[in-house]
Design an enzyme around this catalytic site. Structure first.
Site, PDB file in Angstrom:
ATOM      1  CD  GLU A  62      -2.958  -1.095   2.321  1.00 34.90           C
ATOM      2  OE1 GLU A  62      -2.885  -0.199   3.179  1.00 34.90           O
ATOM      3  OE2 GLU A  62      -3.830  -1.986   2.355  1.00 34.90           O
ATOM      4  CD  GLU A  78      -3.470  -5.814   3.680  1.00 32.80           C
ATOM      5  OE1 GLU A  78      -4.333  -5.018   4.128  1.00 32.80           O
ATOM      6  OE2 GLU A  78      -2.249  -5.614   3.757  1.00 32.80           O
TER       7      GLU A  78
HETATM    8  O1  IFM Z   1      -3.856  -3.281   9.123  1.00 29.67           O
HETATM    9  C1  IFM Z   1      -3.869  -2.718   7.847  1.00 29.67           C
HETATM   10  C2  IFM Z   1      -2.704  -3.231   7.037  1.00 29.67           C
HETATM   11  O2  IFM Z   1      -1.483  -2.993   7.658  1.00 29.67           O
HETATM   12  C3  IFM Z   1      -2.673  -2.571   5.680  1.00 29.67           C
HETATM   13  N1  IFM Z   1      -3.948  -2.686   5.025  1.00 29.67           N
HETATM   14  C4  IFM Z   1      -5.129  -2.329   5.779  1.00 29.67           C
HETATM   15  C5  IFM Z   1      -5.138  -3.063   7.115  1.00 29.67           C
HETATM   16  C6  IFM Z   1      -6.396  -2.692   7.913  1.00 29.67           C
HETATM   17  O3  IFM Z   1      -6.437  -1.323   8.161  1.00 29.67           O
END
Ligand code: IFM
Length: 443
Positions: A162, A357
């Site tokens: 990210e 994710e």
């Molecule tokens: O916990 C975070 C992660 O580190 C990066 N993506 C989003 C998740 C939830 O906020």
């Protein structure tokens, strides 16, 4: 929230199932590594909602065998974790990852390391961090060291997690480490992370890597109304979230108007390096859509973040959908439209996609809301695949309840509950649901 609608549809043979974590959020053992920008940030009063630090977090360095056993019992194919660059810089730091990878391989779980998940070493930050081009080169050197040590067992790598959030929250808005409030002057951070991705991919290829991806966050942007002021603001937000990182990687070009704002003598040459053979697959982190409108007269608030009035857009509340404990709307269909939209935008330039994710914050161990969330999103993913998007894998965020950045320990994303006082792990109902769903997929 609705319950599930029976057995999930079948995903193709070879589809990769996994769970994700990140180093700073679970490892603990902060005294056995160099400091990161998050250590420094969380020591500043008022930065973290519950005033906590990740010094202990899930104590994963000490308990990684127990955690790997939980992953094994869950029955996923792969584990996405991140390496802490500060730990790798510290004596014996790489030994930990060496043991973790061995343990995963011994259990038949594929290690999928992310090389940067926001925890920049303070030493690198003090030399200018991501505002400096040299950080990209230093990152590639670190990646070379890691690949030399783990490359005999690791086939699948993720360069960055990210970079959009790290740019926006960390450098534009100051809500994450390192806490800079540069607004659009943060754009060099975007370019240098992309450059770091390109240089890291080159280093990984030189070390023999065959499967390289990146984990970018994406979500559909919904204009607040048809008013041209709202649609223009939403377009800009969408460009920043959904194209600023994807276009250079997939098309070798920045969205219109952005290349001129980027640092360096030869941005075109950088773009070539960023886009040429650096991705075997494209990782998407999806959580929610965002509703965006024209700027408002005063500062806004979104998910605990302050959005200053100077921004050329404002984020509006989405109503009519269930929300997680983070206040994030639960909209599985938005995952389908995101992926089909990507396929339309990038066509054959889009490599196979992996959802790196997806998950939600809810309290409790009888977490029926999380089950409904995962069930709904897996069905939405299946619809995108039926519509022709080539998706090869899905990773749940997250294996464990963990330290959720500026929210501290107040948001629980895990399939496994962690009692942060005792470090006891308790698999939740969602863990058992996923385990059974995976068994059914393979039956
Ligand atoms: O916990 C975070 C992660 O580190 C990066 N993506 C989003 C998740 C939830 O906020």
């Amino acid at each position: 929230m609705a319950t599930t609608a029976g057995a999930l549809p079948s995903f193709p043979p070879g589809f990769q199932w996994g769970v994700s974590t990140s180093a700073h959020q679970i490892e603990g053992a902060a005294d056995r590594r160099a400091p990161s920008i998050w250590d420094r940030f969380s020591a500043e009063p008022g930065r973290i909602k519950d005033g906590s630090t990740a010094d202990t977090a899930c104590d994963h360095v000490a308990r990684h065998r127990e955690d790997v056993a939980l992953i094994g019992d869950l029955g996923v194919d792969a584990y996405r974790f991140s390496l802490s660059w500060p730990r790798v810089l510290s004596p014996g730091g790489l030994d930990f990852y060496d043991r973790l990878v061995d343990e995963l391989c011994a259990q038949g779980i594929r290690p999928v390391p992310t090389l940067f998940h926001w925890d920049l070493p303070v030493s690198v930050a003090e030399a200018g961090g991501w505002l400096e081009r040299s950080t990209a080169t230093r990152f590639a050197e670190y990646v070379t060291t890691v690949a030399a040590r783990l490359g005999d067992r690791v086939e699948q790598w993720i360069t960055l997690n990210e970079p959009a959030e790290h740019t926006l929250l960390g450098h534009a808005l100051g809500e994450h480490a390192p806490g800079a409030k540069l607004l659009f002057d943060a754009l060099p951070v975007a370019h240098h992370q992309l450059l770091a991705h390109g240089l890291a991919a080159r280093a990984l290829r030189a070390a023999g890597a065959r499967s390289i991806g990146i984990a970018n966050s994406h979500g559909p942007t919904w204009p607040a109304s048809d008013d041209p002021a709202d649609t223009a603001a939403a377009d800009l937000y969408d460009t920043i979230l959904n194209r600023l990182f994807a276009d250079p990687l997939l098309l070798g070009a920045y969205p219109e108007g952005f290349a001129e704002l980027m640092p360096g003598d030869d941005v075109a040459a950088d773009l070539k390096l960023i886009s040429e053979s650096t991705l075997d697959w494209y990782g998407v982190n999806y959580y929610q859509p965002t509703q965006v409108g024209a700027p408002t007269a005063s500062d806004g608030e979104f998910s605990g973040l302050t959005l200053p009035a100077e921004l050329p857009f404002s984020v509006r509340e989405i109503t009519g959908h269930p929300v997680t404990d983070f206040g994030w709307p639960v909209v599985p269909d938005a995952l389908t439209s995101l992926l089909t939209g990507f396929r339309e935008r990038y066509g054959d330039r889009l490599p196979p996609v992996i959802i790196t994710e997806n998950g939600c914050a809810y309290e409790g161990t009888d977490d029926q809301d999380r089950i409904a969330y995962l069930d709904g999103h897996l069905r939405a993913l299946h619809r995108a695949m039926a519509a022709g998007v080539d998706v090869r894998g899905y990773f749940v965020w997250s294996l464990l309840d963990n330290w959720e950045w500026a929210e501290g320990y107040t948001k629980r994303f895990g399939l496994v509950h962690v009692d942060f006082a005792t470090q006891a792990r308790t698999p939740k109902a969602s863990y058992r649901w996923l385990r059974d769903a995976l068994r059914a997929q393979r039956a």
